[in-house]
Design a protein around this motif. Structure first.
Motif, PDB file in Angstrom:
ATOM      1  N   PHE A 120      44.665  48.197  51.355  1.00 40.73           N
ATOM      2  CA  PHE A 120      43.334  48.831  51.318  1.00 40.73           C
ATOM      3  C   PHE A 120      42.355  48.110  50.400  1.00 40.73           C
ATOM      4  N   ALA A 121      41.094  48.242  50.755  1.00 43.40           N
ATOM      5  CA  ALA A 121      40.007  48.058  49.799  1.00 43.40           C
ATOM      6  C   ALA A 121      39.138  49.304  49.998  1.00 43.40           C
ATOM      7  N   ALA A 122      38.154  49.509  49.154  1.00 46.77           N
ATOM      8  CA  ALA A 122      37.318  50.702  49.323  1.00 46.77           C
ATOM      9  C   ALA A 122      35.924  50.442  48.777  1.00 46.77           C
ATOM     10  N   PHE A 162      41.937  39.592  52.060  1.00 45.63           N
ATOM     11  CA  PHE A 162      41.464  39.686  50.677  1.00 45.63           C
ATOM     12  C   PHE A 162      40.222  40.572  50.542  1.00 45.63           C
ATOM     13  N   GLY A 163      39.843  41.233  51.640  1.00 41.43           N
ATOM     14  CA  GLY A 163      38.677  42.101  51.572  1.00 41.43           C
ATOM     15  C   GLY A 163      37.418  41.391  52.056  1.00 41.43           C
ATOM     16  N   PHE A 164      36.296  42.099  51.950  1.00 44.41           N
ATOM     17  CA  PHE A 164      35.043  41.625  52.551  1.00 44.41           C
ATOM     18  C   PHE A 164      33.914  41.575  51.545  1.00 44.41           C
ATOM     19  N   VAL A 191      47.420  40.579  35.824  1.00 44.29           N
ATOM     20  CA  VAL A 191      48.284  41.377  36.708  1.00 44.29           C
ATOM     21  C   VAL A 191      47.873  41.184  38.168  1.00 44.29           C
ATOM     22  N   GLY A 192      46.539  41.262  38.425  1.00 43.74           N
ATOM     23  CA  GLY A 192      46.044  41.084  39.801  1.00 43.74           C
ATOM     24  C   GLY A 192      46.456  39.740  40.359  1.00 43.74           C
ATOM     25  N   GLY A 193      46.593  38.771  39.490  1.00 40.42           N
ATOM     26  CA  GLY A 193      46.918  37.420  39.949  1.00 40.42           C
ATOM     27  C   GLY A 193      48.397  37.171  40.126  1.00 40.42           C
ATOM     28  N   ASP A 199      29.809  48.329  45.446  1.00 42.44           N
ATOM     29  CA  ASP A 199      30.454  49.286  44.539  1.00 42.44           C
ATOM     30  C   ASP A 199      31.771  49.806  45.121  1.00 42.44           C
ATOM     31  N   ARG A 200      32.653  50.124  44.203  1.00 38.92           N
ATOM     32  CA  ARG A 200      33.969  50.624  44.576  1.00 38.92           C
ATOM     33  C   ARG A 200      34.098  52.019  43.963  1.00 38.92           C
ATOM     34  N   PRO A 201      34.669  52.990  44.689  1.00 41.00           N
ATOM     35  CA  PRO A 201      34.835  54.309  44.055  1.00 41.00           C
ATOM     36  C   PRO A 201      35.833  54.166  42.903  1.00 41.00           C
ATOM     37  N   ILE A 250      43.754  41.445  31.239  1.00 40.98           N
ATOM     38  CA  ILE A 250      44.945  42.080  31.831  1.00 40.98           C
ATOM     39  C   ILE A 250      44.761  42.257  33.341  1.00 40.98           C
ATOM     40  N   THR A 251      43.559  42.653  33.763  1.00 42.38           N
ATOM     41  CA  THR A 251      43.324  42.877  35.199  1.00 42.38           C
ATOM     42  C   THR A 251      43.521  41.592  36.008  1.00 42.38           C
ATOM     43  N   TYR A 252      42.981  40.491  35.515  1.00 42.20           N
ATOM     44  CA  TYR A 252      43.128  39.225  36.255  1.00 42.20           C
ATOM     45  C   TYR A 252      44.565  38.717  36.181  1.00 42.20           C
ATOM     46  N   ILE A 274      37.143  53.711  53.222  1.00 36.95           N
ATOM     47  CA  ILE A 274      38.344  52.892  53.044  1.00 36.95           C
ATOM     48  C   ILE A 274      38.311  51.767  54.074  1.00 36.95           C
ATOM     49  N   GLN A 275      38.534  50.555  53.613  1.00 36.40           N
ATOM     50  CA  GLN A 275      38.703  49.433  54.552  1.00 36.40           C
ATOM     51  C   GLN A 275      40.209  49.275  54.712  1.00 36.40           C
ATOM     52  N   ALA A 276      40.705  49.767  55.831  1.00 40.21           N
ATOM     53  CA  ALA A 276      42.156  49.871  56.025  1.00 40.21           C
ATOM     54  C   ALA A 276      42.712  48.533  56.512  1.00 40.21           C
ATOM     55  N   ARG A 301      29.716  40.457  35.931  1.00 43.30           N
ATOM     56  CA  ARG A 301      31.066  39.964  35.640  1.00 43.30           C
ATOM     57  C   ARG A 301      31.549  39.048  36.764  1.00 43.30           C
ATOM     58  N   ARG A 302      31.329  39.475  38.031  1.00 44.18           N
ATOM     59  CA  ARG A 302      31.807  38.640  39.133  1.00 44.18           C
ATOM     60  C   ARG A 302      31.089  37.289  39.151  1.00 44.18           C
ATOM     61  N   ASN A 303      29.750  37.308  38.937  1.00 39.01           N
ATOM     62  CA  ASN A 303      29.021  36.034  38.951  1.00 39.01           C
ATOM     63  C   ASN A 303      29.558  35.094  37.886  1.00 39.01           C
ATOM     64  N   PRO A 330      38.581  37.880  44.003  1.00 41.96           N
ATOM     65  CA  PRO A 330      38.108  36.617  43.419  1.00 41.96           C
ATOM     66  C   PRO A 330      39.176  35.531  43.435  1.00 41.96           C
ATOM     67  N   GLY A 331      40.444  35.938  43.633  1.00 37.02           N
ATOM     68  CA  GLY A 331      41.532  34.966  43.520  1.00 37.02           C
ATOM     69  C   GLY A 331      41.996  34.400  44.853  1.00 37.02           C
ATOM     70  N   TYR A 332      41.198  34.595  45.934  1.00 41.55           N
ATOM     71  CA  TYR A 332      41.731  34.235  47.250  1.00 41.55           C
ATOM     72  C   TYR A 332      42.012  32.738  47.422  1.00 41.55           C
TER      73      TYR A 332
HETATM   74  C1  HEM Z   1      48.060  37.177  47.980  1.00 44.62           C
HETATM   75  C2  HEM Z   1      47.295  37.325  46.983  1.00 44.62           C
HETATM   76  C3  HEM Z   1      46.221  38.362  46.836  1.00 44.62           C
HETATM   77  C4  HEM Z   1      45.824  39.387  47.659  1.00 44.62           C
HETATM   78  C5  HEM Z   1      46.390  39.764  49.031  1.00 44.62           C
HETATM   79  C6  HEM Z   1      44.738  40.071  46.987  1.00 44.62           C
HETATM   80  C7  HEM Z   1      44.043  41.141  47.527  1.00 44.62           C
HETATM   81  C8  HEM Z   1      42.984  41.749  46.910  1.00 44.62           C
HETATM   82  C9  HEM Z   1      42.170  42.785  47.506  1.00 44.62           C
HETATM   83  C10 HEM Z   1      42.327  43.342  48.924  1.00 44.62           C
HETATM   84  C11 HEM Z   1      41.256  43.135  46.581  1.00 44.62           C
HETATM   85  C12 HEM Z   1      40.158  44.189  46.760  1.00 44.62           C
HETATM   86  C13 HEM Z   1      38.934  43.463  47.235  1.00 44.62           C
HETATM   87  C14 HEM Z   1      37.797  44.364  47.647  1.00 44.62           C
HETATM   88  O1  HEM Z   1      37.581  45.408  47.029  1.00 44.62           O
HETATM   89  O2  HEM Z   1      37.113  43.991  48.607  1.00 44.62           O
HETATM   90  C15 HEM Z   1      41.470  42.344  45.399  1.00 44.62           C
HETATM   91  C16 HEM Z   1      40.734  42.445  44.231  1.00 44.62           C
HETATM   92  C17 HEM Z   1      40.995  41.718  43.096  1.00 44.62           C
HETATM   93  N1  HEM Z   1      41.880  40.673  42.970  1.00 44.62           N
HETATM   94 FE1  HEM Z   1      43.116  39.982  44.402  1.00 44.62          FE
HETATM   95  N2  HEM Z   1      44.506  39.465  45.793  1.00 44.62           N
HETATM   96  C18 HEM Z   1      45.376  38.399  45.660  1.00 44.62           C
HETATM   97  C19 HEM Z   1      45.420  37.483  44.634  1.00 44.62           C
HETATM   98  C20 HEM Z   1      44.692  37.539  43.479  1.00 44.62           C
HETATM   99  C21 HEM Z   1      44.714  36.560  42.421  1.00 44.62           C
HETATM  100  C22 HEM Z   1      45.522  35.245  42.437  1.00 44.62           C
HETATM  101  C23 HEM Z   1      43.904  37.020  41.431  1.00 44.62           C
HETATM  102  C24 HEM Z   1      43.610  36.364  40.111  1.00 44.62           C
HETATM  103  C25 HEM Z   1      42.641  35.601  39.950  1.00 44.62           C
HETATM  104  C26 HEM Z   1      43.355  38.293  41.880  1.00 44.62           C
HETATM  105  C27 HEM Z   1      42.499  39.097  41.151  1.00 44.62           C
HETATM  106  C28 HEM Z   1      41.826  40.191  41.684  1.00 44.62           C
HETATM  107  C29 HEM Z   1      40.852  40.964  40.920  1.00 44.62           C
HETATM  108  C30 HEM Z   1      40.480  40.761  39.455  1.00 44.62           C
HETATM  109  C31 HEM Z   1      40.325  41.914  41.807  1.00 44.62           C
HETATM  110  C32 HEM Z   1      39.242  42.950  41.478  1.00 44.62           C
HETATM  111  C33 HEM Z   1      37.897  42.244  41.532  1.00 44.62           C
HETATM  112  C34 HEM Z   1      36.711  43.155  41.333  1.00 44.62           C
HETATM  113  O3  HEM Z   1      36.860  44.275  40.858  1.00 44.62           O
HETATM  114  O4  HEM Z   1      35.586  42.725  41.668  1.00 44.62           O
HETATM  115  N3  HEM Z   1      43.843  38.557  43.133  1.00 44.62           N
HETATM  116  N4  HEM Z   1      42.510  41.492  45.619  1.00 44.62           N
END
Ligand code: HEM
Length: 472
Positions: free
Chosen positions: A354-356, A410-412, A286-288, A97-99, A282-284, A377-379, A126-128, A418-420
Motif C-alpha cells: 500500500f501507499a496512501a 514504489f508508489g506514484f 529502516v526504510g532502506g 500528503d499522506r494520512p 532512523i526512517t531512511y 489507499i493506493q492498493a 525534506r524531500r527536495n 525516494p530509494g527506488y
Molecule cells: C524494494 C525496495 C523498496 C520498496 C518496494 C519501497 C516501497 C516504498 C513505498 C511503496 C513507499 C510509499 C510511497 C508513497 O507514499 O507513494 C515508500 C516510501 C519510503 N521509502 Fe521506500 N521502498 C523501497 C526501498 C527503499 C530504500 C532503499 C529507501 C532508503 C533510501 C527507502 C526509503 C523510503 C522512505 C524514507 C519513504 C518515505 C518517504 C516520504 O515520506 O516521503 N525505501 N517506499
C-alpha cells in the motif's frame, strides 16, 4: 472484539488506523456512489470483514475482485476509497500528503518527527533536500560500496557452502542490506560494520517492531513489565547508534555537495532539531534495509523455484557486466531481464502492498468527486494481482514486464519512494553477483514460503537453503 484482529500485521495496522478514523475525523461519511460493501458493523464498518480476510491486503484483493478497481469501504465510520489500477492511481499523482495517522503504528520506532508524518511545505522541503542523495548520479557513486558488501557476503557463503552448512537466507539478505544502507546513506568511506553489530541492530529492530505489534494485540504493557524495559533498551540502542554516527558525521567538512550523503543533508536541514534528525535517519535506515533485504530474499527464492530463469539471469549478467567490466548505472540499466525479474518479484510477493494519500480539497478520480479529507489507499499489492492486467497472476512470469512498466511498486508522484533507484541498483547487482557465485537450493525441497502481509510482506519463517559454489 480483539480476537479477530490477531490475524496478522496488516490487521494490526487496521486497528491503529481505526482509532484515527473513528475519533480523529468522525464527520467524514460516504458522500459518493462508489461501489463497495455496506458496513457489516455499525461502529466497526468493514473491519470484521478485514479480520475474516486475514489482512488488509487480502481484503482489498477480494474487494476489488468483486467491485472493480475503484471501490470504497468503511474503516469504522469513515469511508475510505481504494484504487487498484495504475490508471486510477495515476489520477492521484499530484497528491503529496499522506494520512499520518495511518502509519502511527510505527511511531515508537521511527519517532513522531519522522518524514513519514511530514506533509505540506515541511514534507516537500525534506524531500527536495534528501532526494539529492538518491539521484541517478548519487546512486551511481554507490557501486563500489555495494560491490564490497556483496564480496563480503559471498566470501562468507563460500565458506558455508564448502562445509555444506545450512544458510538462513533472510538473515543474510537483511544483514547485507543493513551494511549497505549504513554506508550508502551515512558513511561511504567507513569500514563495513562488524557482523556482531549488524546482528545487534537487526535484533533491536525486530524487537521494537514486534513490541509495536504486541501493544496493539495485547495492549500497552504495565509499568515494570519486562516488555517495557526490553523495548526501551532496544530503542535506546538504536538511538545511541544513530546519534554517535551523526556526531561523527557532523564533524566532517565538504569541498562539494557531491560528497554529501543523505545523513549530511539531514544534519544541515535539521541543524536546530535533533529529534527530527534522529527520526529521519532512523526512517531512511529502516526504510532502506528491510525493503531491499526482503526484495533480494524473495528474488532468490523465486530464482530457486525457477532454475531456468536463474540461468537467464546468469547469462544476462555475464554478457552485460562482463562487457562493462564493472557495475555502474548504465550496465544495470541494460540488464532488462533483471529489472523484469525484480518487478515480477515485487508484484507476486506484494512486497509493499500500500501507499496512501489524503487531500484537504476535493479530489476527482475515476469520474467520482471525493470529499476533502477522504483517505485514498493506493492498493499496489491488489493491483498487481488483478487478472485483467496480469493474466494468470499467481504465476511468476518476468516476461510479462518486458518492454512495459505496468505499475509502480514504489508508489506514484512526488512522494513515491525516494530509494527506488538505489533499491533497483543494489538488488540487481546483488542478485547477479550471488547467482554468478552460487546455485542455491532449499534445504527442504517441499518448503513453500507463506506470506505475512503487513506494510511489508515477508515470509513467515526463515528460508533455509544450501549453496553450491560455481566459481572460485
Ligand atoms: C524494494 C525496495 C523498496 C520498496 C518496494 C519501497 C516501497 C516504498 C513505498 C511503496 C513507499 C510509499 C510511497 C508513497 O507514499 O507513494 C515508500 C516510501 C519510503 N521509502 Fe521506500 N521502498 C523501497 C526501498 C527503499 C530504500 C532503499 C529507501 C532508503 C533510501 C527507502 C526509503 C523510503 C522512505 C524514507 C519513504 C518515505 C518517504 C516520504 O515520506 O516521503 N525505501 N517506499
Amino acid at each position: 472484539m480483539i480476537s479477530f484482529f490477531v490475524v496478522g500485521f496488516a490487521a494490526l495496522f487496521i486497528l491503529a488506523l481505526v482509532g484515527f478514523l473513528l475519533y480523529a475525523s468522525p464527520g467524514a461519511k460516504k458522500k459518493t456512489d462508489i461501489p463497495g460493501p455496506p458496513p457489516s458493523d455499525k461502529l466497526l464498518g468493514n473491519l470484521p470483514d478485514i479480520g475474516k480476510a486475514g489482512s488488509l491486503h487480502e481484503f482489498l484483493c477480494d474487494l476489488h475482485a468483486e467491485h472493480g478497481p475503484l471501490a470504497g469501504f468503511y474503516f469504522g465510520q469513515q469511508f475510505v476509497v481504494s484504487l487498484a489500477s495504475s490508471e486510477l492511481m495515476r489520477q492521484t499523482v499530484r497528491l503529496f500528503d499522506r494520512p499520518p495517522e495511518l502509519f502511527k503504528l510505527f511511531e515508537p520506532l521511527i519517532g513522531p518527527k519522522s518524514i513519514q508524518y511530514a506533509n505540506g511545505l515541511d514534507g516537500r522541503t525534506r524531500r527536495n533536500t534528501f532526494d539529492r542523495a538518491f539521484s541517478h548520479e548519487a546512486v551511481g557513486r554507490t557501486f563500489p560500496v555495494l560491490d564490497e558488501c556483496a564480496d563480503e557476503l559471498i566470501e562468507k557463503l563460500r565458506a558455508m557452502a564448502a562445509k555444506g552448512e545450512r544458510i538462513p537466507l533472510s538473515r543474510f539478505c537483511i544483514g547485507l542490506a543493513i551494511k549497505a544502507i549504513l554506508r550508502v546513506t551515512v558513511e561511504p568511506d567507513s569500514a563495513s560494520l562488524p557482523d556482531e553489530q549488524v546482528a545487534q541492530l537487526k535484533s533491536c529492530y525486530d524487537l521494537a517492531w514486534n513490541e509495536m505489534e504486541a501493544r496493539l494485540t495485547q495492549g500497552e504493557p504495565e509499568a515494570g513489565d519486562h516488555r517495557v524495559q526490553a523495548f526501551n533498551d532496544a530503542l535506546s540502542h538504536l538511538h545511541e547508534f544513530v546519534d554517535s554516527t551523526v556526531r561523527r558525521r557532523s564533524a566532517m567538512k565538504f569541498d562539494s555537495d557531491v560528497d554529501k550523503t543523505f545523513a549530511d543533508l539531514a544534519i544541515e536541514l535539521h541543524a536546530k532539531d535533533a529529534e527530527a534528525l534522529r527520526s529521519d535517519v532512523i526512517t531512511y535506515m529502516v526504510g532502506g534495509f528491510h525493503t531491499s533485504g526482503y526484495l533480494l530474499l524473495w528474488a532468490l527464492y523465486y530464482a530457486i523455484q525457477h532454475p531456468n530463469l536463474a540461468d537467464r539471469l546468469r547469462a544476462e549478467s555475464a554478457e552485460v557486466l562482463g562487457a562493462a567490466g564493472e557495475a555502474n548505472m548504465a550496465a544495470i540499466g541494460q540488464m532488462t531481464f533483471h529489472r523484469a525479474f525484480l518487478d515480477e518479484t515485487m508484484r507476486l510477493s506484494c512486497l509493499a502492498p500500500f501507499a496512501a494519500r489524503v487531500s484537504d480539497t476535493e479530489v476527482e478520480v475515476g469520474g467520482h468527486t471525493l470529499p476533502a479529507g477522504t483517505p485514498v489507499i493506493q492498493a499496489l499489492g491488489a493491483a498487481g494481482m488483478c487478472s485483467e492486467a496480469y493474466p494468470e497472476p499467481d504465476d511468476f512470469n518476468p516476461d510479462r514486464w518486458t518492454g512495459q512498466q505496468l505499475f509502480e511498486p514504489f508508489g506514484f508522484g512526488r512522494r513515491k519512494c525516494p530509494g527506488y533507484r538505489l533499491a533497483y541498483a543494489e538488488t540487481a547487482l546483488w542478485l547477479s553477483r550471488l547467482l554468478a557465485a552460487f546455485r542455491f537450493r532449499l534445504v527442504d525441497e517441499t518448503y513453500t514460503a507463506v506470506s505475512s502481509f503487513g506494510l511489508l510482506t515477508k515470509p513467515k519463517e526463515e528460508v533455509w537453503v544450501l549453496a553450491e559454489a560455481l566459481i572460485d
